[in-house]
Design a protein around this motif. Structure first.
Motif, short mmCIF file in Angstrom:
data_model
loop_
_atom_site.label_atom_id
_atom_site.label_comp_id
_atom_site.label_asym_id
_atom_site.label_seq_id
_atom_site.Cartn_x
_atom_site.Cartn_y
_atom_site.Cartn_z
N THR A 188 0.87 -1.18 0.00
CA THR A 188 0.00 0.00 0.00
C THR A 188 0.91 1.23 0.00
OG1 THR A 188 -1.77 1.16 1.18
CG2 THR A 188 -0.25 -0.11 2.53
N TYR A 189 0.32 2.41 0.08
CA TYR A 189 1.13 3.63 -0.02
C TYR A 189 0.73 4.66 1.01
CZ TYR A 189 2.44 1.82 -4.60
OH TYR A 189 2.92 1.03 -5.60
N THR A 190 1.70 5.50 1.41
CA THR A 190 1.35 6.69 2.19
C THR A 190 0.71 7.69 1.23
OG1 THR A 190 3.46 7.76 1.73
CG2 THR A 190 3.35 6.39 3.71
N ASN A 191 0.14 8.76 1.77
CA ASN A 191 -0.46 9.78 0.91
C ASN A 191 -0.24 11.16 1.52
OD1 ASN A 191 -2.39 10.03 3.01
ND2 ASN A 191 -3.47 8.25 2.15
N GLU A 192 -0.85 12.19 0.92
CA GLU A 192 -0.59 13.54 1.38
C GLU A 192 -1.09 13.76 2.81
OE1 GLU A 192 -1.26 16.39 -1.78
OE2 GLU A 192 0.51 15.38 -2.63
N THR A 193 -2.16 13.08 3.15
CA THR A 193 -2.64 13.20 4.54
C THR A 193 -1.57 12.69 5.50
OG1 THR A 193 -4.80 12.65 3.62
CG2 THR A 193 -4.62 12.69 6.03
N THR A 194 -1.01 11.51 5.19
CA THR A 194 0.05 10.96 6.03
C THR A 194 1.16 11.99 6.20
OG1 THR A 194 -0.33 8.95 4.71
CG2 THR A 194 1.44 8.86 6.35
N HIS A 195 1.58 12.56 5.06
CA HIS A 195 2.72 13.48 5.08
C HIS A 195 2.38 14.74 5.87
CE1 HIS A 195 4.32 11.41 1.16
NE2 HIS A 195 4.03 10.57 2.14
N GLU A 196 1.11 15.18 5.76
CA GLU A 196 0.68 16.36 6.50
C GLU A 196 0.75 16.10 8.01
OE1 GLU A 196 0.43 19.87 6.86
OE2 GLU A 196 0.54 19.11 4.80
N ILE A 197 0.28 14.92 8.42
CA ILE A 197 0.32 14.56 9.85
C ILE A 197 1.77 14.60 10.35
CG2 ILE A 197 -0.01 12.64 11.47
CD1 ILE A 197 -2.42 11.80 9.61
N ILE A 198 2.67 14.06 9.53
CA ILE A 198 4.08 14.01 9.95
C ILE A 198 4.66 15.41 10.03
CG2 ILE A 198 6.38 13.30 9.18
CD1 ILE A 198 4.92 10.74 8.05
N LYS A 199 4.40 16.21 8.99
CA LYS A 199 4.98 17.56 8.95
C LYS A 199 4.50 18.41 10.12
CE LYS A 199 5.44 17.78 3.96
NZ LYS A 199 4.59 18.17 2.83
N LEU A 205 8.28 8.99 16.09
CA LEU A 205 7.28 10.00 16.48
C LEU A 205 6.50 9.50 17.71
CD1 LEU A 205 6.16 10.96 12.89
CD2 LEU A 205 7.17 12.53 14.56
N PRO A 206 5.85 10.41 18.43
CA PRO A 206 5.10 10.01 19.63
C PRO A 206 3.95 9.06 19.27
CG PRO A 206 5.33 12.40 19.51
CD PRO A 206 5.84 11.86 18.23
N GLU A 207 3.53 8.32 20.26
CA GLU A 207 2.52 7.28 20.10
C GLU A 207 1.26 7.78 19.39
OE1 GLU A 207 2.21 3.92 23.31
OE2 GLU A 207 0.91 5.58 23.87
N ASP A 208 0.74 8.94 19.81
CA ASP A 208 -0.52 9.43 19.22
C ASP A 208 -0.33 9.78 17.74
OD1 ASP A 208 1.13 11.55 20.40
OD2 ASP A 208 -0.39 12.92 19.63
N VAL A 209 0.85 10.33 17.40
CA VAL A 209 1.13 10.66 16.00
C VAL A 209 1.25 9.36 15.19
CG1 VAL A 209 2.63 11.91 14.41
CG2 VAL A 209 2.37 12.72 16.77
N ALA A 244 -2.21 8.14 14.28
CA ALA A 244 -2.82 8.95 13.23
C ALA A 244 -2.15 8.68 11.89
CB ALA A 244 -2.69 10.43 13.60
N MET A 245 -0.84 8.60 11.92
CA MET A 245 -0.06 8.42 10.70
C MET A 245 -0.35 7.07 10.03
SD MET A 245 4.07 8.32 10.94
CE MET A 245 4.39 6.64 11.48
#
Lengths: 459, 622
Positions: free
Chosen positions: B247-258, B318-322, B325-326
């Motif tokens: 599967t793939y990450t997407n822009e939402t994933t990247h936004e959460i990380i950023k 990254l922290p557990e909550d992130v 979400a990620m």
């Protein structure tokens, strides 16, 4: 680099002379020369010539005759290098010597490294350790010199061009390697077609570079060094000191104008072509228009100016006039006549122009060593460079370019035969290394760095 | 107070992939060996990715097997999916990769160890290295036991002063919450061995039942199974395979990380260790490659009898909550339940330029090192070093010459030469681009390259060696026959060539010439070669490769000959570079520190120029 292959170099000086000698040494020396030499007596070859005998004939590039020559054959172990050696004695024009050396290289030899003949003599047991130590010095000095010249002289177009070609090749290698290590992320589908176009372009660029190398311009050796100063400042004495002290005159050539004399000298291992403007001062005063024009011209062409100041006389209008010419030029100011009572000191100079100042007595030779040191510092700190590249470096560049082309042609062959991409990187890498040789850069971790910076390797 | 005192030949510290190979090699070579681990439940544990092999790493496993190591056999026993990577590319980069059943892999290796004669397994933390002068004499455990030995092999992996981190949470443990080893570093420093700090990381594990596989692409194993070990055939190990998923990450994933990047310990500076560029965390990828709008994510089973799935490509600190979400922003993972968090791990290791090419420390008799402790990364890299360290420690005790593989013999040679010669600023991973002569160092010919050496070491038994010699002979004989049999340009031949999609013969040719044609192969020319005897597939493979690529192979062999000239010029171990006039200062310092064994090795040290090599050669009278 250290295998006993066959090496060749011009053994005589890099100036036009009556006779020039190209020395070829190694296991194939005899075969190599036979490939390009036709004896006047067609039944004779180098192969059949006994040791320490000579053969007369023509140097032939295919069907065309380049020059007449005498080949002296010395078979190992009774030769300088203890290997088979052939010395080609031909006419001494630099351009012709260059052409013949290239032909020798195309016939199977390679351009010798600095000091390599002597190194082989040592390894063959021909010379002892004291002699070998001087070879080590030479290898080292030459190497620093070469490194310096590749770093500073190659700032020009050639270097920019080669770096560009090299970067392009590295990018392709890095892409292919990334795709091999990370096939999930990077695809090579259809990659070869694009690569083929780019490699063809690159071969054309290499050919263009090789063509400029073939133009055969006159090679001048050494840093163009002009001695300037008002009459009786001691310019000629300085010249004689420089030449006499080092006893390294290579030749004496009358200049293009009747009133300048050019001398070649090697100071601290740095080759100089010293241009003495003495003639001007005998007939006209430097402040006169014609003299100023000549001085201006020689300043413009110079890589280095030795400005001689008479320390026993106050600075006058002549000095001011000369100093005004010297802005932005590479200058060493020489405070001469320190054996007499000084009326000019270092500060008088440095408040006028920003140059290194050396105090000497051209008469007694005092301070000459300081001048040599000053010269060496300028050179090794890259502040002083040569207008023309040292000849042998240039030829090695040419050889590297030819090998680059050969590797790139192999890449095209492989693409044509539809070889998998990982075969392409074998020859791309060879081309990359050859180009790096011209720039004096080793491979190092370039590839890994390129891969990691460009590609997102995920595992 | 009375304490335990025992005497062995070899002590191995750590029972990961390096330690296991080291201990097995030593015991099998006839030496009394003891191996220490902080937990008997973590023998040959795979704390990160659930696979063995892959690009260039598969080569290492094949080589370990050819020399008589265990990794290839163990993965053949415990794989759940097998794949030959890069099959559309040339044979040099074909690479075998197998998904492992992690628990089974560990259990199977432990069992082999337990059943090996002369090998003792012991759960204890080693806290001190014992020495008399420069001679290593043994170790002491945290509980006070003293174990004397002639050689000690350090394979401490990521356990020295280990610290696991995600977000602002930090645990003083090794991987998976296992006990860290907090005392050995002091002992190393006391001996004058400097250490440094590296870091690496691992992604989360997710409950299989919470994954929607319909949103992912299935990644099946190969139909044809190629075993890692020479001792196995396809029939021996064939089994039902288990799929991986893409599967793939997407822009939402990247936004959460950023938007949470300031909470990453890597970006806030809470992690000081240097991580590997080739195995970046997902936050590294997103920040470093902002133009990529998605990254691949491989969902890989951790084993047959577990629901845990490894999320390949998304390691993180990254922290557990992130993390929640990620991961949940990735298609198919919307309802993902995390079983284990992703984390980064920091640990003490050494700069391996302190080692000789035998993996013994310079200046210490009997102290060897292997694996992640040497600044490498990867199970396969560790196993390869462990094996070589075990062999060389044993040979030293037995009074035999060391075995040093060079860069033209094996990826193992490239790996160890790089580690002991080049100063690396990050964990070192094997890559095909690091091997100059990779067309000769193929995974398909690892046995042909190295079995003789394995036999000489004594880790390849007679029966296997016999079988190997038969294979080698069959290849040589058949190539010879194909080169000598000439076929004419007759009508039958031309018809055959036409139907096979090839061009007609102009003159007579050998059968070998036909095999060399890109559109033909050994199997395809069977109709015009009635005299052939049936041959096994691995023999046919060698015939095809050797004939089809012989031009390239010859050129690489010439390069190797050139390379060997400087490799053969040895430098005396006691050479003082201060005595060598004319070396540049930087070169002198590097040479005195790294102490290369050959001029060839010296030439690969960064900061040593060709001029320095000339000077060195003349000094040595080479």
């Amino acid at each position: 680099m250290f295998q006993k292959d066959t090496i060749a170099a011009i053994a005589t000086g890099m100036t036009n002379a009556g006779i020039g000698i190209i020395r070829v040494s190694g296991t194939e020396a005899i075969e190599v020369v036979d490939r390009m030499f036709r004896a006047k007596n067609p039944s004779k070859t180098i192969q059949d010539t006994p040791s320490y005998s000579a053969l007369f004939g023509n140097i032939c590039d295919g069907d065309s005759v380049l020059d007449e020559a005498i080949c002296l054959v010395m078979r190992g172990p009774n030769s300088y290098t203890t290997e088979d050696v052939v010395e080609i004695q031909c006419h001494g024009g630099i351009v012709m010597l260059q052409k013949i050396l290239e032909l020798v290289i195309r016939s199977g030899a390679r351009a010798a490294e600095p000091g390599e003949f002597t190194k082989r003599a040592f390894l063959g047991g021909r010379i002892d350790i004291t002699q070998a130590e001087s070879v080590m010095d030479m290898i080292h000095a030459k190497n620093e010199l070469a490194a310096r010249s590749s770093a500073t002289q190659l700032q020009g177009k050639l270097s920019v061009k080669i770096k560009e070609l090299r970067r392009m090749i590295l990018e392709h290698i890095a892409y292919i390697e990334s795709a091999l290590d990370d096939p999930e992320n990077y695809s090579l589908d259809g990659y070869s077609e694009g690569l083929s176009v780019q490699v063809t372009d690159t071969i054309q660029s290499v050919n263009a570079l090789l063509a400029t190398a073939d133009e055969g311009k006159m090679i001048k050796e050494g840093i163009r060094t002009v001695i300037l100063g008002k009459p009786n400042a001691g310019k000629s004495s300085l010249l004689n000191q420089l030449l006499g002290e080092e006893r390294a005159i290579v030749t004496e050539v009358a200049g293009t104008t009747r009133d300048t004399l050019e001398e070649d000298a090697v100071i601290q291992g740095i080759p100089l072509r010293i241009i003495d403007t003495a003639g001007i001062h005998e007939t006209v005063d430097i402040v006169e228009k014609i003299g100023v024009d000549k001085a201006k011209n020689s300043v413009k062409d110079a890589d280095l100016i030795l400005y001689v100041v008479d320390a026993a006389r106050p600075l006058d209008a002549d000095d001011k006039q000369i100093m005004s010419l010297l802005k932005d030029e590479k200058v060493i100011t020489i405070l001469n006549k320190i054996d007499m009572e000084q009326v000019v000191d270092k500060e008088c100079i440095t408040c006028e122009i920003q140059t290194p100042v050396v105090e000497i007595s051209a008469k007694t030779g005092d301070g000459l060593q300081d001048l040599c040191e000053c010269l060496k510092n300028l050179f090794f700190h890259g502040k002083l460079t040569m207008n023309d590249e040292v000849y042998i470096t240039n030829l090695r560049h040419k050889q590297a370019l030819m090998e680059t082309r050969e590797s790139l042609e192999r890449v095209l062959d492989s693409i044509e035969q539809q070889m998998p991409e990982d075969f392409l990187t074998i020859d791309l890498m060879a081309a990359y290394e050859q180009l790096g040789y011209i720039l004096g850069e080793a491979l190092g971790d370039d590839l890994a760095n390129e891969i990691f910076s460009k590609f997102c390797m995920g595992k | 107070m009375p304490q335990i005192e025992e005497t062995y030949d070899v002590v191995v510290v750590g029972a990961g992939h390096a330690g296991c190979e080291a201990a097995l090699a030593a015991a099998r070579m006839g030496l009394e060996t003891i191996i220490f681990t902080v937990s008997m439940d973590s023998v040959a544990m795979m704390p990160c990715n659930p696979n063995i092999g892959g690009s260039s790493k598969g080569h290492l496993v094949r080589e370990i097997d050819a020399l008589g190591g265990e990794m290839g056999k163990n993965i053949d026993k415990t794989y759940i999916q097998s794949k030959m990577l890069n099959e559309s590319k040339g044979p040099a980069v074909h690479s075998l990769r197998a998904q492992a059943d992690k628990a089974e892999y560990s259990r199977a290796m432990r069992m082999v160890m337990e059943e090996t004669e002369l090998l003792t397994l012991r759960q204890a933390e080693v806290s001190e290295i014992l020495s008399e002068g420069n001679q290593i004499t043994g170790i002491r455990t945290f509980s006070g036991g003293t174990y004397y030995a002639k050689a000690v092999i350090l394979c401490t992996g990521v356990y020295l002063k280990a610290r696991c981190i995600h977000g602002d949470v930090s645990y003083p443990t090794g991987p998976n919450g296992l006990q860290a080893a907090n005392y050995l570093t002091e002992s190393l420093l006391k001996l004058g061995i400097p250490v440094r700090r590296f870091k690496t990381g691992t992604p989360a594990r997710i409950d299989k039942r919470s994954i929607d596989f319909s949103k992912m692409a299935e990644q099946k194993g190969d139909e044809r199974i190629v075993p890692f070990s020479f001792t196995n055939t396809e029939e021996d190990i064939k089994r039902e395979q288990i799929s991986c998923w893409l599967t793939y990450t997407n822009e939402t994933t990247h936004e959460i990380i950023k938007s949470n990047i300031d909470r990453s310990p890597l970006f806030s500076g809470a992690i000081e260790g240097t991580g590997p560029r080739y195995c970046p965390s997902i936050e590294d990828k997103v920040m470093k490659f902002p133009d990529k709008d998605r990254h691949q994510v491989f969902i890989e089973p951790e084993g047959e009898y577990t629901n845990e799935m490894y999320v390949g490509g998304m390691s993180s600190s990254l922290p557990e909550d992130v993390q929640f979400a990620m991961y949940r922003s990735v298609p198919g993972l919307e309802n993902a339940r995390i079983v284990r968090n992703a984390y980064a791990i920091e640990y003490d290791c050494i700069d391996a330029t302190q080692l000789k090419p035998t993996l013994e420390f310079q200046g210490f008799d009997g102290l060897f090192a292997a694996g992640q402790f040497n600044g490498s990364s990867g199970y396969e890299e560790a196993a390869a070093q462990g094996f070589m360290a075990g062999v060389n420690a044993s040979r030293k005790i037995l009074g035999k010459d060391p075995i040093i593989l060079d860069r033209s013999q094996a990826y193992i040679g490239v790996l160890i030469d790089d580690l002991v010669t080049k100063e690396t600023a990050e964990p070192y991973r094997m890559m095909t681009s690091r091997a100059e002569y990779r067309l000769l160092l193929r995974q398909d010919n690892a046995d042909l390259r190295l079995t003789d050496i394995g036999y000489e070491i004594g880790l390849i038994d007679e029966a296997r060696y016999e079988k190997f010699c038969q294979k080698r002979e069959a290849i040589d004989k058949e190539i010879e026959r194909l080169e000598s049999v000439t076929v004419g340009a007759n009508k039958k031949m031309q018809e055959f060539l036409e139907t096979a999609g090839s061009t007609p013969l102009k003159t007579a040719a050998t059968l070998a010439d036909l095999v060399r044609r890109p559109e033909l192969s050994y199997d395809k020319i069977a109709p015009v070669d009635p005299d052939r005897q049936p041959l096994p597939a691995d023999v046919v493979e060698q015939i095809n490769i050797n004939l089809k690529y012989d031009g390239y192979i010859k050129r690489q062999k010439q390069q190797v000959e050139h390379f060997k000239k400087l490799e053969k010029k040895l430098i005396p171990a006691d050479l003082n570079y201060d005595d060598v006039q004319n070396l540049r200062k930087e070169a002198r310092q590097k040479l005195n520190a790294i102490r290369p064994t050959s001029v060839g090795q010296a030439s690969r040290i960064s900061g040593v120029s060709p001029a320095d090599i000339s000077v060195l050669l003349i000094y040595l009278g080479a």
